[in-house]
Design a protein around this motif. Sequence first.
Motif, PDB file in Angstrom:
ATOM      1  N   TRP A 127       0.646  -1.161   0.364  1.00 12.54           N
ATOM      2  CA  TRP A 127      -0.073  -0.105   0.176  1.00 12.54           C
ATOM      3  C   TRP A 127       1.005   1.157  -0.200  1.00 12.54           C
ATOM      4  O   TRP A 127       1.886   1.279   0.994  1.00 12.54           O
ATOM      5  CB  TRP A 127      -1.055   0.033   1.300  1.00 12.54           C
ATOM      6  CG  TRP A 127      -1.394   0.908   1.445  1.00 12.54           C
ATOM      7  CD1 TRP A 127      -3.242   1.257   0.351  1.00 12.54           C
ATOM      8  CD2 TRP A 127      -1.832   1.737   2.213  1.00 12.54           C
ATOM      9  NE1 TRP A 127      -3.309   2.239   1.110  1.00 12.54           N
ATOM     10  CE2 TRP A 127      -2.638   2.910   2.228  1.00 12.54           C
ATOM     11  CE3 TRP A 127      -0.847   2.661   4.053  1.00 12.54           C
ATOM     12  CZ2 TRP A 127      -2.824   3.947   3.259  1.00 12.54           C
ATOM     13  CZ3 TRP A 127      -0.855   3.625   4.685  1.00 12.54           C
ATOM     14  CH2 TRP A 127      -2.509   4.420   4.742  1.00 12.54           C
TER      15      TRP A 127
ATOM     16  N   GLY B 201     -12.396  -1.802  -3.108  1.00  7.16           N
ATOM     17  CA  GLY B 201     -11.258  -1.090  -3.325  1.00  7.16           C
ATOM     18  C   GLY B 201     -10.114  -0.604  -4.325  1.00  7.16           C
ATOM     19  O   GLY B 201      -9.297  -0.239  -3.477  1.00  7.16           O
TER      20      GLY B 201
ATOM     21  N   THR C  76      -9.709   0.977  -5.863  1.00  9.11           N
ATOM     22  CA  THR C  76      -9.202   2.774  -6.992  1.00  9.11           C
ATOM     23  C   THR C  76      -8.372   3.271  -5.281  1.00  9.11           C
ATOM     24  O   THR C  76      -7.215   3.841  -5.731  1.00  9.11           O
ATOM     25  CB  THR C  76     -10.486   3.324  -7.391  1.00  9.11           C
ATOM     26  OG1 THR C  76     -10.929   2.441  -8.156  1.00  9.11           O
ATOM     27  CG2 THR C  76     -10.126   5.241  -7.964  1.00  9.11           C
ATOM     28  N   ASN C  77      -9.924   2.599  -4.568  1.00  8.03           N
ATOM     29  CA  ASN C  77      -8.502   3.686  -3.034  1.00  8.03           C
ATOM     30  C   ASN C  77      -7.229   3.365  -2.923  1.00  8.03           C
ATOM     31  O   ASN C  77      -6.324   4.111  -2.857  1.00  8.03           O
ATOM     32  CB  ASN C  77      -9.600   2.705  -1.553  1.00  8.03           C
ATOM     33  CG  ASN C  77     -11.209   3.875  -1.198  1.00  8.03           C
ATOM     34  OD1 ASN C  77     -10.573   4.499  -2.259  1.00  8.03           O
ATOM     35  ND2 ASN C  77     -11.217   2.893  -0.548  1.00  8.03           N
TER      36      ASN C  77
ATOM     37  N   HIS D  67      -4.993   4.832  -5.154  1.00  9.74           N
ATOM     38  CA  HIS D  67      -4.456   6.483  -4.078  1.00  9.74           C
ATOM     39  C   HIS D  67      -3.877   6.729  -2.960  1.00  9.74           C
ATOM     40  O   HIS D  67      -4.039   7.067  -2.729  1.00  9.74           O
ATOM     41  CB  HIS D  67      -5.868   6.878  -4.448  1.00  9.74           C
ATOM     42  CG  HIS D  67      -5.968   7.567  -5.801  1.00  9.74           C
ATOM     43  ND1 HIS D  67      -5.656   8.193  -6.811  1.00  9.74           N
ATOM     44  CD2 HIS D  67      -6.541   6.483  -7.010  1.00  9.74           C
ATOM     45  CE1 HIS D  67      -6.400   8.341  -8.258  1.00  9.74           C
ATOM     46  NE2 HIS D  67      -6.961   7.228  -8.200  1.00  9.74           N
TER      47      HIS D  67
ATOM     48  N   TYR E 179      -5.386   5.620  -0.697  1.00  6.96           N
ATOM     49  CA  TYR E 179      -6.106   5.563   0.230  1.00  6.96           C
ATOM     50  C   TYR E 179      -6.421   4.508   1.127  1.00  6.96           C
ATOM     51  O   TYR E 179      -7.025   3.179   0.780  1.00  6.96           O
ATOM     52  CB  TYR E 179      -6.942   6.462  -0.492  1.00  6.96           C
ATOM     53  CG  TYR E 179      -9.141   6.228  -0.267  1.00  6.96           C
ATOM     54  CD1 TYR E 179      -9.284   7.771   0.954  1.00  6.96           C
ATOM     55  CD2 TYR E 179      -9.103   5.504   0.972  1.00  6.96           C
ATOM     56  CE1 TYR E 179     -10.307   8.392   1.365  1.00  6.96           C
ATOM     57  CE2 TYR E 179     -11.034   5.792   0.869  1.00  6.96           C
ATOM     58  CZ  TYR E 179     -10.902   7.821   1.753  1.00  6.96           C
ATOM     59  OH  TYR E 179     -12.095   7.914   2.611  1.00  6.96           O
TER      60      TYR E 179
ATOM     61  N   PHE F   7      -9.628  -0.304   2.454  1.00  2.08           N
ATOM     62  CA  PHE F   7     -10.380  -1.145   1.191  1.00  2.08           C
ATOM     63  C   PHE F   7      -9.983  -2.252   2.076  1.00  2.08           C
ATOM     64  O   PHE F   7      -9.887  -2.632   2.946  1.00  2.08           O
ATOM     65  CB  PHE F   7      -8.330  -1.303   0.058  1.00  2.08           C
ATOM     66  CG  PHE F   7      -7.240  -1.314   1.058  1.00  2.08           C
ATOM     67  CD1 PHE F   7      -6.617  -2.284   0.919  1.00  2.08           C
ATOM     68  CD2 PHE F   7      -6.860  -0.042   1.208  1.00  2.08           C
ATOM     69  CE1 PHE F   7      -5.717  -2.693   1.969  1.00  2.08           C
ATOM     70  CE2 PHE F   7      -5.584  -0.549   2.204  1.00  2.08           C
ATOM     71  CZ  PHE F   7      -4.673  -1.626   2.066  1.00  2.08           C
TER      72      PHE F   7
ATOM     73  N   ASP G 264     -17.761   5.691   0.244  1.00  5.47           N
ATOM     74  CA  ASP G 264     -16.775   5.295   0.510  1.00  5.47           C
ATOM     75  C   ASP G 264     -16.168   4.244  -0.324  1.00  5.47           C
ATOM     76  O   ASP G 264     -14.545   4.417  -0.589  1.00  5.47           O
ATOM     77  CB  ASP G 264     -16.159   4.650   1.702  1.00  5.47           C
ATOM     78  CG  ASP G 264     -15.582   5.210   2.991  1.00  5.47           C
ATOM     79  OD1 ASP G 264     -15.351   6.359   3.078  1.00  5.47           O
ATOM     80  OD2 ASP G 264     -16.175   4.597   4.474  1.00  5.47           O
ATOM     81  N   GLY G 265     -16.455   4.106  -1.620  1.00  7.63           N
ATOM     82  CA  GLY G 265     -15.687   2.839  -2.684  1.00  7.63           C
ATOM     83  C   GLY G 265     -15.291   2.283  -2.238  1.00  7.63           C
ATOM     84  O   GLY G 265     -14.573   1.448  -2.804  1.00  7.63           O
TER      85      GLY G 265
END
Length: 269
Positions: free
Chosen positions: A28, A90, A92-93, A96, A98, A101, A187-188
């Motif tokens: 991450w 998640g 996309t999170n 990025h 974020y 996930f 939140d995605g």
Amino acid sequence: MTTVSKDEFFQFTKELCERVGAYQTQKWGTALNIEHKGEINLVTEVDKHSEKLIVEAIQSRFPDHDILAEEGSGERKDSPYKWIIDPLDGTTNFAHAYPLFAISIALEFEGKILAGAVYVPILKELFQGYAGEGAFLNDKPIQVSQSKTVLDSMVATGFAYNLRETHDNNINHFKNVLLKAGAVRRDGVAAIDLCYVACGRYDAFWELDLFPWDTAAGMVICEEAGGRTSRFDGTKYTVYEREILISNSLIHDEMVSILKPGIPRGPRR
Ligand code: IPD
Ligand code: CA
Ligand code: CA
């Protein structure tokens, strides 16, 4: 045939989620190999490798079980057991950096979702549920919220990757709920959204065009915590449907009254 008890499912998914979650945490925020499955639909090397680790662990422990996994490495053996896996919800999170996930792993038995596990690696939160045996966050029992009105509620939604190609893209529902609810979040990560309803952080969640791997684990966890699931019009939901409404039960009918007058559903696109 192998039978999978609550204890066995909980122990197996805990060890597996912690192992794969440690790998995801290590990756991450680093430079990633990212491919596009669609204009805004990403997949990373970490999605694929996580799925490989999960599928290998299941095949080694439960070799005769079916597997349905998002990145396609599952196989059908016509077993009454089917593992339904989102190795990284998640994406996309994650891409990025974020921190929200999750890993989502469910077990279906004879067409019904028997058990689910959702793990949030960065927060080290493990949600688990087993039909008839309750729902837990890091081994402690959880319950849905007590909110009685949508106005007193914080609810969540999400938007599918096809939102630019269809008018049935949830924007109308988003506007309608936004004008009625205490607060709306996005939140995605559908698996976390469902678990946040389960533990009372959210009071309801709805989305269109999710897949079985997005909802199966979170649904059983939330229902075991006292939640209710349906389609937008209040009729029965299964993980193979294209719309889900999940709530603390108490605000379910009011959410149906807000979502029901939406655009009529067509086939999945
Ligand atoms: C997505 C997430 C997101 C939801 C999308 C899903 P992915 O899954 O759950 O919250 O809005 O519809 O496809 O691609 O990150 O595994
Ligand atoms: Ca997903
Ligand atoms: Ca995914």
